[in-house]
Design an enzyme around this catalytic site. Structure first.
Site, short mmCIF file in Angstrom:
data_model
loop_
_atom_site.label_atom_id
_atom_site.label_comp_id
_atom_site.label_asym_id
_atom_site.label_seq_id
_atom_site.Cartn_x
_atom_site.Cartn_y
_atom_site.Cartn_z
N SER A 107 0.80 -1.23 0.00
CA SER A 107 0.00 0.00 0.00
C SER A 107 0.83 1.27 0.00
CB SER A 107 -0.95 0.00 1.20
OG SER A 107 -0.24 0.03 2.43
N ASP A 108 1.83 1.37 0.89
CA ASP A 108 2.58 2.63 0.94
C ASP A 108 3.52 2.78 -0.26
OD1 ASP A 108 4.20 0.63 1.93
OD2 ASP A 108 5.00 1.79 3.60
N CYS A 109 4.04 1.67 -0.78
CA CYS A 109 4.83 1.75 -2.01
C CYS A 109 3.96 2.25 -3.16
CB CYS A 109 5.41 0.38 -2.36
SG CYS A 109 6.56 -0.26 -1.12
#
Length: 762
Positions: free
Chosen positions: A486-488
């Site tokens: 998700s954060d990537c």
């Protein structure tokens, strides 16, 4: 000489596959025909000697081997003179500009030709040994590890062996039974005798093991691998029945409820346990039995050693409920499942189902698997099923993807942080406002991100194989890996949105809107509807009570997927920018996402005003991301108590030298812990400076920011690099991870934002 190869692979091999022409792949190869100059050889040797001399002071390597190669290939010479700022001297705009340009020029020079930034992403001492174990069992050790590989692996073990003879769970940690047993067995399997090794490495390690009770005190994970090797009996391990895979997926104890990494470790282990597989009992294995145990092997009461764990390894003790469950399965369930008729029907059916899922996961990841813990287990399971099978050969073709070479030797990585580092690094470069000077760097980075996005969902019927959709996401590493993060995805989406507002003549054609929509769909899918927080790989939602069953004594919160402040904050920033450029696409859902995400971040703030960092060390890392997310959502120091408290935390944590520094002990202890002597690091200082800039501190009193930036400028090295200091990454509370690129990314980003947003005299 060792050379780092980028985006290369044998396209004619029937055993290796790629989805994007190997973009992002990074493998080390020893080239005996490379004619290294005396200067090159001297540089490498100097780096090795310097690390060895200071190895007990600075544990993470500076990751110089590939940097020396790249800088040499590009003939890089730092032409911008260094700047220093005296104690009472003001930082001028000119000084800040020089510092930014020096950092940006160096960082641009170490970009790979496919657009990503290579870097070490390692640190745990238990990543590499299972590769050695697996290859020894399968008879491929010498084929995969040449004499040069073995030399560098041993160098790594020697460099990170503690003065008491042991190794930690990670390079910064105190000696542990897990790390020391793994290190000792690895040295012996690589050809050292029981009293061989630099500075009596083997004898010292063996003494530590025996002085701390012997190998029966190794944690549960270690007991599993030792049983596979023939150094332990399966009767001394906790049951891992493959029959759980036959339960309905909604059942609370079905592996589908597990966090993906936990599920994918249990998957091959349950297969190997179900078969009670043991490798060949060679003369060396028989010797190791005598060396590692404190009593004769045949006299050990295996039932009594199941719950043993050495005190230095014990971070997360087993609960009473868990021990009752283990004992119940050991004494009742497992004896039934291994006797006729259940062993002929149910156990065989479970093993077949487990192997089917292993093959699915292998194929979905191009035989890379999700990470370094899972890879050798899945590879071994394929070999056990068919030693001459195609699946095992495909695994062998991807083993080299995991190994990384530093001046401290050869180690195994998580898999790689290619996309994560690139997305953060590009944002740091974009903040520099130096487009004309670094346009080729930006264009290559943009091209990499476009090629690294996952374009499809996992193969076939992915939902029946307990997988979340991945189309539109970015991974932590490269596209071939395939595991959505998700954060990537959020950080890569931010980059692509920023590039879409720039001239295509400079940075290349912008990414198609449909691909941006796919990324948005993925991020939206992972928000927890109750808390508003964002998970990482798959939806959170399984009962947190399952964490009571965590069998891993040295890690925490690894049974089910959780939500995380850093991921949530990254998604807020991405969605705010996306909403600005695409105001009508899923507007209501994005608006609601941001509102709930802000509430989640505010709720997760700790009593001292900080935020716990789950993936970086620790409260400074978490606070930087949290403040960035809140600020992006329109929160300010004046209208948000959480920001005021966050700023107060950062100001109180500032050291006398103007910087910030935090111990990795903050992570397991869950209490902010400064470094000894309140020392500062460039990464923590950069994170704090960024957090204060996000929170508008420059509008009130810029002095703390000036002091932090002065520390950064004065820490700058001659060539534009920054010094490697403390380890900066973490996972599962208690295991540290070395993000070697952080020392370049975050200081550059902080300097760039400072120059852009803080008023400075000319």
């Amino acid at each position: 000489m060792w050379r780092l190869k980028i985006a290369e692979g044998d396209k004619n091999s029937p055993y290796i596959f790629t989805t994007n022409n190997f973009v992002g792949r990074q493998i080390w190869e020893f080239d005996p025909n490379y004619a290294a100059s005396p200067e090159e050889l001297a540089e490498v040797e100097e780096a090795r000697q310097k690390f060895h001399k200071n190895r007990h002071k600075v544990k993470p390597a500076s990751d110089l081997m590939w940097r020396l190669q790249f800088l040499r290939e590009k003939n890089f010479k730092q032409t911008i003179p260094p700047v220093k700022v005296k104690d009472e001297e003001e930082i001028t705009y000119e000084t800040a500009t020089k510092a930014v340009k020096r950092a940006a020029s160096y960082f641009s020079a170490i970009q790979a030709n496919d657009g990503h930034w290579p870097a070490e992403n390692a640190g745990p001492m238990y990543f590499l040994p299972p590769f050695v174990f697996c290859l020894y069992i399968t008879g491929h050790l010498d084929a995969v590890f040449t004499a040069e590989h073995k030399k560098e692996i041993l160098r790594y073990l020697y460099n990170h062996q503690h003065e008491d003879g042991g190794w930690g769970i990670h390079i910064e940690g105190h000696s542990s039974m897990f790390g020391t047993v793994y290190g000792y067995i690895t040295m012996r399997l690589l050809g050292l005798g029981p009293n061989d090794g630099e500075n009596n490495a083997c004898a010292r390690a063996r003494k530590w093991i025996r002085d701390n009770g012997g190998v029966t005190y190794i944690p549960s994970w270690g007991k599993n691998w030792l049983s596979i090797l023939g150094l332990f009996e399966w009767a001394g391990t906790h049951p891992m029945p493959p029959e759980f895979w036959l339960l309905p997926s909604y059942f609370p104890l079905h592996p589908a409820q597990m966090w993906c990494y936990c599920r994918l470790v249990y998957m091959p282990l349950s297969y190997l346990y179900g078969k009670r597989f043991v490798g060949p009992i060679t003369p060396l294995i028989q010797q190791l039995r005598n060396e590692l145990h404190t009593q004769p092997y045949k006299e050990i009461n295996w039932r009594k050693v199941r719950h043993l764990c050495a005190k230095p390894d014990l971070y997360y003790p087993h609960t009473v409920v868990q021990n009752i469950l283990w004992d119940g399965m050991y004494l009742a369930t497992e004896p039934l499942l291994t006797r006729w008729p259940l062993n002929k029907y149910l156990r065989q059916k479970a093993l077949k189902e487990t192997m089917k899922i292993i093959h699915y996961e292998d194929q979905s990841s191009r035989y890379i698997t999700i990470g370094s813990v899972e890879k050798p287990l899945c590879m071994l399971a394929c070999w056990v099923e068919d030693p001459d099978g195609v699946a095992f050969k495909k695994h062998l073709a991807r083993v080299s993807d995991y190994f990384w070479l530093g001046e401290d030797g050869m180690k195994a990585q998580t898999f790689g942080s290619q996309t994560w580092d690139t997305a953060l690094g590009l944002q740091a470069l974009l903040a520099c406002d130096l487009v004309d000077e670094i346009a080729p760097t930006l264009a290559k980075g943009h091209d990499y991100l476009k090629k690294a996005q996952v374009r499809d969902n996992p193969i076939g019927d992915y939902t029946s194989n307990f997988r979340h959709f991945s189309k539109g996401a970015w991974t932590f590493s490269d596209q071939d890996h395939g595991w959505q993060v998700s954060d990537c995805t959020a950080e890569s989406l931010k980059c692509c949105l920023n590039f879409s507002m720039m001239s295509p003549e400079i940075v290349g054609e912008k990414i198609e809107p449909e691909r941006l929509y796919d990324a948005v769909n993925f991020i939206l899918s992972l928000q927890d509807k109750t808390t508003g927080g964002l998970a990482v790989w798959e939806k959170a939602g399984a009962s947190l009570l399952l964490e009571w069953l965590n069998p891993v004594e040295f890690l925490e919160d690894l049974i089910v997927e959780h939500t995380y402040v850093e991921c949530t904050a990254s998604a807020i920033e991405a969605f705010v920018l996306f909403r600005k450029l695409y105001p009508h696409h899923r507007k209501k859902e994005i608006d609601n996402f941001i509102v709930k995400a802000v509430q989640y971040i505010e709720h997760e703030q700790t009593a001292d005003g900080s935020w716990y960092g789950n993936w970086g060390i620790c409260f400074l890392y978490g606070s930087c991301f949290a403040l960035g997310g809140l600020a992006a959502a329109g929160k300010t120091y004046h209208n948000c108590e959480a920001i005021r408290r966050g700023v107060d935390f950062l100001l109180k944590a500032q050291s006398d030298d103007g910087g910030w520094g935090e111990s990795y002990q903050s992570c397991p202890n869950k209490i902010y812990t400064p470094l000894d002597g309140k020392r500062s690091t460039v990464v923590h200082t950069a994170l704090a400076v960024l957090g204060l800039i996000h929170a508008g501190q420059a509008e009130r009193d810029a002095t703390p920011i000036h002091r932090g930036v002065k520390f950064l400028i004065n820490s700058h090295l001659e060539n534009g690099d920054f010094p490697q200091q403390e380890i900066m990454g973490v996972f599962m509370r208690n295991c540290m991870l070395h993000y070697a690129e952080y020392r370049n990314i975050f200081p550059l980003w902080a300097l760039a934002e400072y120059r852009r947003k803080v008023p400075l005299p000319n």
